[in-house]
Structures are given as C-alpha cells and as structure tokens.
Design a protein around this motif. Sequence first.
Motif, PDB file in Angstrom:
ATOM      1  N   ILE A  25      49.154 -76.067 -67.503  1.00 16.42           N
ATOM      2  CA  ILE A  25      50.040 -75.037 -66.947  1.00 16.42           C
ATOM      3  C   ILE A  25      49.271 -74.143 -65.972  1.00 16.42           C
ATOM      4  O   ILE A  25      49.807 -73.191 -65.447  1.00 16.42           O
ATOM      5  CB  ILE A  25      50.660 -74.199 -68.088  1.00 16.42           C
ATOM      6  N   GLY A  26      48.034 -74.464 -65.707  1.00 18.40           N
ATOM      7  CA  GLY A  26      47.214 -73.645 -64.829  1.00 18.40           C
ATOM      8  C   GLY A  26      47.479 -73.927 -63.358  1.00 18.40           C
ATOM      9  O   GLY A  26      48.384 -74.676 -62.980  1.00 18.40           O
ATOM     10  N   VAL A  27      46.649 -73.344 -62.522  1.00 14.47           N
ATOM     11  CA  VAL A  27      46.821 -73.453 -61.068  1.00 14.47           C
ATOM     12  C   VAL A  27      46.015 -74.610 -60.493  1.00 14.47           C
ATOM     13  O   VAL A  27      46.076 -74.872 -59.295  1.00 14.47           O
ATOM     14  CB  VAL A  27      46.393 -72.134 -60.377  1.00 14.47           C
ATOM     15  N   HIS A  28      45.256 -75.297 -61.330  1.00 16.27           N
ATOM     16  CA  HIS A  28      44.406 -76.380 -60.839  1.00 16.27           C
ATOM     17  C   HIS A  28      45.224 -77.644 -60.578  1.00 16.27           C
ATOM     18  O   HIS A  28      46.342 -77.802 -61.065  1.00 16.27           O
ATOM     19  CB  HIS A  28      43.301 -76.672 -61.856  1.00 16.27           C
ATOM     20  N   ARG A  29      44.625 -78.544 -59.807  1.00 13.02           N
ATOM     21  CA  ARG A  29      45.256 -79.824 -59.524  1.00 13.02           C
ATOM     22  C   ARG A  29      45.548 -80.565 -60.830  1.00 13.02           C
ATOM     23  O   ARG A  29      44.727 -80.604 -61.747  1.00 13.02           O
ATOM     24  CB  ARG A  29      44.309 -80.677 -58.664  1.00 13.02           C
ATOM     25  N   LYS A  30      46.730 -81.164 -60.903  1.00 12.16           N
ATOM     26  CA  LYS A  30      47.130 -81.898 -62.101  1.00 12.16           C
ATOM     27  C   LYS A  30      46.222 -83.101 -62.312  1.00 12.16           C
ATOM     28  O   LYS A  30      45.899 -83.830 -61.378  1.00 12.16           O
ATOM     29  CB  LYS A  30      48.582 -82.359 -61.972  1.00 12.16           C
ATOM     30  N   LYS A  31      45.810 -83.315 -63.548  1.00 10.99           N
ATOM     31  CA  LYS A  31      45.017 -84.477 -63.922  1.00 10.99           C
ATOM     32  C   LYS A  31      45.871 -85.429 -64.775  1.00 10.99           C
ATOM     33  O   LYS A  31      46.720 -84.983 -65.545  1.00 10.99           O
ATOM     34  CB  LYS A  31      43.776 -84.062 -64.712  1.00 10.99           C
ATOM     35  N   PHE A  32      45.619 -86.700 -64.627  1.00 11.01           N
ATOM     36  CA  PHE A  32      46.267 -87.703 -65.476  1.00 11.01           C
ATOM     37  C   PHE A  32      45.455 -87.801 -66.763  1.00 11.01           C
ATOM     38  O   PHE A  32      44.257 -88.082 -66.735  1.00 11.01           O
ATOM     39  CB  PHE A  32      46.300 -89.052 -64.761  1.00 11.01           C
ATOM     40  N   VAL A  33      46.095 -87.558 -67.895  1.00  7.43           N
ATOM     41  CA  VAL A  33      45.442 -87.648 -69.200  1.00  7.43           C
ATOM     42  C   VAL A  33      46.285 -88.593 -70.049  1.00  7.43           C
ATOM     43  O   VAL A  33      47.410 -88.259 -70.436  1.00  7.43           O
ATOM     44  CB  VAL A  33      45.308 -86.272 -69.875  1.00  7.43           C
ATOM     45  N   GLY A  34      45.751 -89.787 -70.320  1.00  5.58           N
ATOM     46  CA  GLY A  34      46.575 -90.808 -70.942  1.00  5.58           C
ATOM     47  C   GLY A  34      45.965 -91.463 -72.161  1.00  5.58           C
ATOM     48  O   GLY A  34      44.753 -91.427 -72.385  1.00  5.58           O
ATOM     49  N   ILE A  35      46.839 -92.071 -72.952  1.00  5.26           N
ATOM     50  CA  ILE A  35      46.462 -92.909 -74.086  1.00  5.26           C
ATOM     51  C   ILE A  35      47.081 -94.275 -73.843  1.00  5.26           C
ATOM     52  O   ILE A  35      48.297 -94.389 -73.607  1.00  5.26           O
ATOM     53  CB  ILE A  35      46.966 -92.335 -75.418  1.00  5.26           C
ATOM     54  N   PHE A  36      46.251 -95.313 -73.893  1.00  2.00           N
ATOM     55  CA  PHE A  36      46.709 -96.675 -73.638  1.00  2.00           C
ATOM     56  C   PHE A  36      46.391 -97.534 -74.851  1.00  2.00           C
ATOM     57  O   PHE A  36      45.227 -97.675 -75.236  1.00  2.00           O
ATOM     58  CB  PHE A  36      46.006 -97.247 -72.403  1.00  2.00           C
ATOM     59  N   SER A  37      47.410 -98.106 -75.467  1.00  2.00           N
ATOM     60  CA  SER A  37      47.238 -98.982 -76.622  1.00  2.00           C
ATOM     61  C   SER A  37      47.843-100.350 -76.311  1.00  2.00           C
ATOM     62  O   SER A  37      49.005-100.442 -75.907  1.00  2.00           O
ATOM     63  CB  SER A  37      47.918 -98.381 -77.859  1.00  2.00           C
ATOM     64  N   TYR A  38      47.052-101.398 -76.508  1.00  2.00           N
ATOM     65  CA  TYR A  38      47.542-102.751 -76.238  1.00  2.00           C
ATOM     66  C   TYR A  38      48.674-103.142 -77.175  1.00  2.00           C
ATOM     67  O   TYR A  38      49.556-103.907 -76.793  1.00  2.00           O
ATOM     68  CB  TYR A  38      46.395-103.755 -76.367  1.00  2.00           C
ATOM     69  N   ASP A  39      48.649-102.617 -78.403  1.00  2.00           N
ATOM     70  CA  ASP A  39      49.663-102.999 -79.388  1.00  2.00           C
ATOM     71  C   ASP A  39      50.141-101.769 -80.153  1.00  2.00           C
ATOM     72  O   ASP A  39      49.382-100.828 -80.391  1.00  2.00           O
ATOM     73  CB  ASP A  39      49.112-104.022 -80.388  1.00  2.00           C
ATOM     74  N   HIS A  40      51.415-101.816 -80.555  1.00  2.00           N
ATOM     75  CA  HIS A  40      52.004-100.778 -81.396  1.00  2.00           C
ATOM     76  C   HIS A  40      53.288-101.357 -81.967  1.00  2.00           C
ATOM     77  O   HIS A  40      54.204-101.702 -81.226  1.00  2.00           O
ATOM     78  CB  HIS A  40      52.304 -99.514 -80.585  1.00  2.00           C
ATOM     79  N   GLU A  41      53.354-101.464 -83.279  1.00  2.00           N
ATOM     80  CA  GLU A  41      54.493-102.154 -83.901  1.00  2.00           C
ATOM     81  C   GLU A  41      55.354-101.232 -84.742  1.00  2.00           C
ATOM     82  O   GLU A  41      56.358-101.666 -85.295  1.00  2.00           O
ATOM     83  CB  GLU A  41      53.982-103.319 -84.763  1.00  2.00           C
ATOM     84  N   GLN A  42      54.975 -99.964 -84.866  1.00  2.00           N
ATOM     85  CA  GLN A  42      55.719 -99.084 -85.753  1.00  2.00           C
ATOM     86  C   GLN A  42      56.886 -98.400 -85.039  1.00  2.00           C
ATOM     87  O   GLN A  42      57.095 -98.561 -83.845  1.00  2.00           O
ATOM     88  CB  GLN A  42      54.773 -98.034 -86.340  1.00  2.00           C
ATOM     89  N   ASP A  43      57.611 -97.625 -85.819  1.00  2.00           N
ATOM     90  CA  ASP A  43      58.714 -96.861 -85.263  1.00  2.00           C
ATOM     91  C   ASP A  43      58.195 -95.901 -84.201  1.00  2.00           C
ATOM     92  O   ASP A  43      57.072 -95.408 -84.280  1.00  2.00           O
ATOM     93  CB  ASP A  43      59.415 -96.080 -86.385  1.00  2.00           C
ATOM     94  N   PHE A  44      59.060 -95.628 -83.237  1.00  2.00           N
ATOM     95  CA  PHE A  44      58.652 -94.834 -82.076  1.00  2.00           C
ATOM     96  C   PHE A  44      58.366 -93.377 -82.418  1.00  2.00           C
ATOM     97  O   PHE A  44      57.472 -92.749 -81.864  1.00  2.00           O
ATOM     98  CB  PHE A  44      59.778 -94.898 -81.044  1.00  2.00           C
TER      99      PHE A  44
END
Length: 275
Positions: A155-174
């Motif tokens: 929420i700051g004034v700085h340039r937005k950064k991409f902060v992500g989580i990448f999982s190859y697999d996920h089988e449970q409820d959303f």
Amino acid sequence: MPIQRTRQRVREFQESITRELTLTKDRVEFLIGNANWGVVGSYKEAILRKTISQFLPTNLNIGTGFIIGNPDHFNGQNEQISSQLDIIIYEDKSPVIFKEGDFVIITESAVRAVIEVKTKVINYSNTTTNGQDNALNKIIEKINRLREFETFNPIGVHRKKFVGIFSYDHEQDFSNERVDEALRISNGLVNHISLGPNKFIRYWENTDRLDPRPVFQGRCYIRYNLTDLSFSYFISNLLHIVADEDPVERYWFSFPIEGTKERYRAEPRPIIELQ
C-alpha cells in the motif's frame, strides 16, 4: 484468420506452457523418485526460472538467493535480511552485493519480483502431520516477513513488486479459513498464487473495473478456476508487473480467456475480503 480461431490458437499456446512445465518436472521424478527431494526441489525451481527467463525483458535478471536492506543507509545500524528466496527477478542496471552463477544477494530496491516454488502444497499446517513447510498458510507466513522491507509495502508509494507462490500440484479444496486468515494478514503483499495447473488466486487493489463486478467492492483476493491456464496466467501477470511499462498491446495474448477470467471465479466463496 478469423478472430475466434486466433483466440483459440493463443489459448492453446498458453496451455502448452502448463503442459511443458508439468512434463519437464515429471521427468526427473520418473528417474529418481523421492530418493533426494532436495535435489528434485532445486530442479523444479530451475525449470520455472528457465521458463520465465524466456519471456523476460533483457533489462531484467533472474536468480535465487537473498535480499538485504538497511533503512539506516549511512551508518548501517538496522540490517535486514530475507530468508532464502527460490526466485528473484531484479534490475540489470542495479549493482549486486554478491553474485555467483544464479545465486545472488541483492538490495531490495533492485528487486522486481520474488517467487516461492513448491512441488505440492497442502491447504494448512497440522501439528500432527509432517510436511508443514508445504502448508499454504505457512508459506504465506514465510513470505510475509518481506514486509520488514519498506519497498515491499503493498500500500506504499513504491513501485509494485510481484510476490508469488507457485505450486506444481494442489489437490485439496480451494478455500480454507486458515489460508484466508494468512492472506488477510498478508494484506496484498503476496499478490499471485498458482496452485497446480487449474487454481489461481490474485490480489486486487479494487474491483471497480471487473466484469462482471463482484458484490464486494474493495481490496480483496479472488480465487479462480482456470483449467490448464493457472501457470500461464501466473507468468503473464508477472511479466506485466515487472516490465518498465505495462505492455497493454499484448493483453490479448497474455490473457486469452474469452470473456475474461472473471467468469471463472471459484464457487461458492471466491472472495477473501480485506480492510
């Protein structure tokens, strides 16, 4: 070529990114199974780094390592250091603190994106079971430590950064209450999550321009069911955020779902509301 046919071919191209990542990931498991999960995990990080690097602008580098910072720029009395980050994308023009191969130690202002990579995540930690480091709420909590760095304030004034989580697999409820709470605490810091090839979560600063507009108007996370497109949408959003200027001329290519992905919000609880 008819517009409909063009859109279909672009979608097939984007779906092929998911297939390529999955097939490449599977090859090493076919050969060594679970004999050395540390090596397998590092290999899967390398697969994603290689795929992303094919699309990155030439003024950006990609690696793995640490971010360090110090709000006391002159006396250095308030050192900050991140945990080890699976993927860091940073500006080519910025000097590094240390670099050896893909490993880098860099200051926070040079960072455009960070990504945590997992083979498979579970929805939440349970003290009676193993594998808590693969629990989604625990992964979010780990990344939330980046809030200590001023330029990562969503929420700051700085340039937005991409902060992500990448999982190859996920089988449970959303959806899960513990995951929802972890995202509320993250409060927009973690802004993109790909859970296997079909499930995607994105942070929105506001929902005014979404079509169809959700009932909730404001800052939130929205869950989506994107069959075979979660990986490519994760990468496409990354590219649009890290570029010096948003490449609007390629939206048709980056996001090929007809009618936009807003028609594929998860049911029955797609939205995690933020204050």
